[in-house]
Design a protein around this motif. Structure first.
Motif, PDB file in Angstrom:
ATOM      1  N   SER A  20       0.142  -8.690  -6.439  1.00 35.16           N
ATOM      2  CA  SER A  20       1.203  -8.521  -7.433  1.00 35.16           C
ATOM      3  C   SER A  20       1.505  -7.049  -7.710  1.00 35.16           C
ATOM      4  CB  SER A  20       0.839  -9.228  -8.751  1.00 35.16           C
ATOM      5  OG  SER A  20      -0.222  -8.560  -9.398  1.00 35.16           O
ATOM      6  N   ALA A  21       0.532  -6.173  -7.497  1.00 35.78           N
ATOM      7  CA  ALA A  21       0.695  -4.760  -7.832  1.00 35.78           C
ATOM      8  C   ALA A  21       1.400  -3.946  -6.748  1.00 35.78           C
ATOM      9  CB  ALA A  21      -0.667  -4.136  -8.134  1.00 35.78           C
ATOM     10  N   PHE A  22       1.361  -4.432  -5.505  1.00 31.22           N
ATOM     11  CA  PHE A  22       1.948  -3.686  -4.395  1.00 31.22           C
ATOM     12  C   PHE A  22       3.082  -4.485  -3.753  1.00 31.22           C
ATOM     13  CE2 PHE A  22      -2.381  -2.042  -4.805  1.00 31.22           C
ATOM     14  CZ  PHE A  22      -2.136  -0.675  -4.858  1.00 31.22           C
ATOM     15  N   GLU A  23       3.949  -3.788  -3.043  1.00 30.59           N
ATOM     16  CA  GLU A  23       5.129  -4.416  -2.446  1.00 30.59           C
ATOM     17  C   GLU A  23       4.783  -5.382  -1.323  1.00 30.59           C
ATOM     18  OE1 GLU A  23       8.031  -1.498  -1.326  1.00 30.59           O
ATOM     19  OE2 GLU A  23       8.007  -0.565  -3.306  1.00 30.59           O
ATOM     20  N   THR A  24       3.675  -5.129  -0.633  1.00 30.30           N
ATOM     21  CA  THR A  24       3.256  -5.999   0.467  1.00 30.30           C
ATOM     22  C   THR A  24       1.818  -6.452   0.214  1.00 30.30           C
ATOM     23  OG1 THR A  24       2.274  -4.288   1.878  1.00 30.30           O
ATOM     24  CG2 THR A  24       4.681  -4.606   2.041  1.00 30.30           C
ATOM     25  N   ASP A  25       1.311  -7.297   1.099  1.00 28.11           N
ATOM     26  CA  ASP A  25      -0.071  -7.762   1.000  1.00 28.11           C
ATOM     27  C   ASP A  25      -1.057  -6.825   1.700  1.00 28.11           C
ATOM     28  OD1 ASP A  25       0.969  -9.933  -0.316  1.00 28.11           O
ATOM     29  OD2 ASP A  25       0.589 -11.375   1.298  1.00 28.11           O
ATOM     30  N   ALA A  26      -0.581  -5.674   2.169  1.00 27.47           N
ATOM     31  CA  ALA A  26      -1.415  -4.770   2.971  1.00 27.47           C
ATOM     32  C   ALA A  26      -2.687  -4.348   2.235  1.00 27.47           C
ATOM     33  CB  ALA A  26      -0.612  -3.541   3.395  1.00 27.47           C
ATOM     34  N   GLU A  27      -2.572  -3.983   0.973  1.00 25.08           N
ATOM     35  CA  GLU A  27      -3.751  -3.535   0.224  1.00 25.08           C
ATOM     36  C   GLU A  27      -4.737  -4.676   0.012  1.00 25.08           C
ATOM     37  OE1 GLU A  27      -0.699  -2.523  -0.416  1.00 25.08           O
ATOM     38  OE2 GLU A  27      -0.832  -0.326  -0.357  1.00 25.08           O
ATOM     39  N   ALA A  28      -4.220  -5.862  -0.302  1.00 23.13           N
ATOM     40  CA  ALA A  28      -5.096  -7.032  -0.477  1.00 23.13           C
ATOM     41  C   ALA A  28      -5.820  -7.345   0.832  1.00 23.13           C
ATOM     42  CB  ALA A  28      -4.282  -8.239  -0.944  1.00 23.13           C
ATOM     43  N   ASN A  29      -5.107  -7.283   1.928  1.00 22.11           N
ATOM     44  CA  ASN A  29      -5.720  -7.537   3.236  1.00 22.11           C
ATOM     45  C   ASN A  29      -6.750  -6.458   3.581  1.00 22.11           C
ATOM     46  OD1 ASN A  29      -4.091  -9.794   3.497  1.00 22.11           O
ATOM     47  ND2 ASN A  29      -2.526  -8.706   4.663  1.00 22.11           N
ATOM     48  N   LEU A  30      -6.439  -5.208   3.240  1.00 23.01           N
ATOM     49  CA  LEU A  30      -7.364  -4.105   3.471  1.00 23.01           C
ATOM     50  C   LEU A  30      -8.679  -4.338   2.727  1.00 23.01           C
ATOM     51  CD1 LEU A  30      -8.139  -1.199   4.379  1.00 23.01           C
ATOM     52  CD2 LEU A  30      -6.986  -0.403   2.300  1.00 23.01           C
ATOM     53  N   PRO A  76      -7.891   0.813  -2.702  1.00 17.88           N
ATOM     54  CA  PRO A  76      -6.753   1.004  -3.592  1.00 17.88           C
ATOM     55  C   PRO A  76      -7.161   1.075  -5.060  1.00 17.88           C
ATOM     56  CG  PRO A  76      -6.954  -1.309  -3.060  1.00 17.88           C
ATOM     57  CD  PRO A  76      -8.056  -0.591  -2.322  1.00 17.88           C
ATOM     58  N   LEU A  77      -6.186   1.421  -5.869  1.00 20.26           N
ATOM     59  CA  LEU A  77      -6.291   1.407  -7.323  1.00 20.26           C
ATOM     60  C   LEU A  77      -5.110   0.593  -7.828  1.00 20.26           C
ATOM     61  CD1 LEU A  77      -7.323   2.509 -10.110  1.00 20.26           C
ATOM     62  CD2 LEU A  77      -5.786   4.460  -9.731  1.00 20.26           C
ATOM     63  N   ALA A  78      -5.381  -0.389  -8.684  1.00 25.61           N
ATOM     64  CA  ALA A  78      -4.285  -1.234  -9.188  1.00 25.61           C
ATOM     65  C   ALA A  78      -4.577  -1.676 -10.612  1.00 25.61           C
ATOM     66  CB  ALA A  78      -4.118  -2.462  -8.292  1.00 25.61           C
TER      67      ALA A  78
END
Length: 167
Positions: A20-30, A76-78
């Protein structure tokens, strides 16, 4: 607000927060890949009084010139949208710095907004003769000593774990 170490029960909530915090799922996947591959050094969550995860920060190993000096990368930081601008991210990072230093991790790097991270003590890596593995604008890749004198005699290329190359 409680800042604490991430627990296995937080994984789904953290995943939802990152998505929800980032535009893509890249950070969640990372984050999932870093966990799976054992490259998560420290991760903290901020939870509301009701116990909901509203903030998250993760640190993973970085190397300088291919050598491991126990330095860590912040990413990341969210923070959940409705909890932003309340100092939660700052509290997460400050708590993490104290924990990292106590655990023997003497320095941290971040790729992010110089105005924001500068308030937390980060400095442009170029001031210390260091650079990031990616081509980024000057000042965006930043470093912070957690232990005084850690940067003496250090310079060169700082690289993140291989999971970051898939972003």
């Amino acid at each position: 607000m409680l800042i604490r170490t991430e627990a296995p029960a937080d994984i789904l909530a953290v995943d939802q927060l990152l998505k929800s915090a980032f535009e893509t799922d890249a950070e969640a996947n990372l984050v999932m890949k870093l966990r799976e591959n054992g490259h998560r050094t420290l991760s903290l969550v901020a939870s509301s009084d009701e116990g909901d995860v509203v903030g998250y920060v993760l640190f993973s190993p970085v190397t300088i010139n291919g050598e491991d000096y126990n330095w860590q990368g912040l990413a990341p930081l969210a923070v959940k949208q409705e909890y932003r601008r309340q100092g939660i991210a700052k509290r997460l990072i400050e708590e993490a710095f104290a924990s990292l230093l106590e655990l023997g991790y003497p320095a941290c790097v971040v790729l992010g907004d110089p105005a924001y991270y500068g308030r937390l003590g980060f400095e442009a890596s170029e001031q210390h003769g260091m650079r990031c593995q990616w081509d980024v604008p000057e000042g965006v890749f930043q470093v912070k000593e957690l232990r005084s004198g850690e940067f003496e005699g250090q310079s060169g290329m700082i690289e993140y774990c291989s999971e970051f190359s898939h972003l």
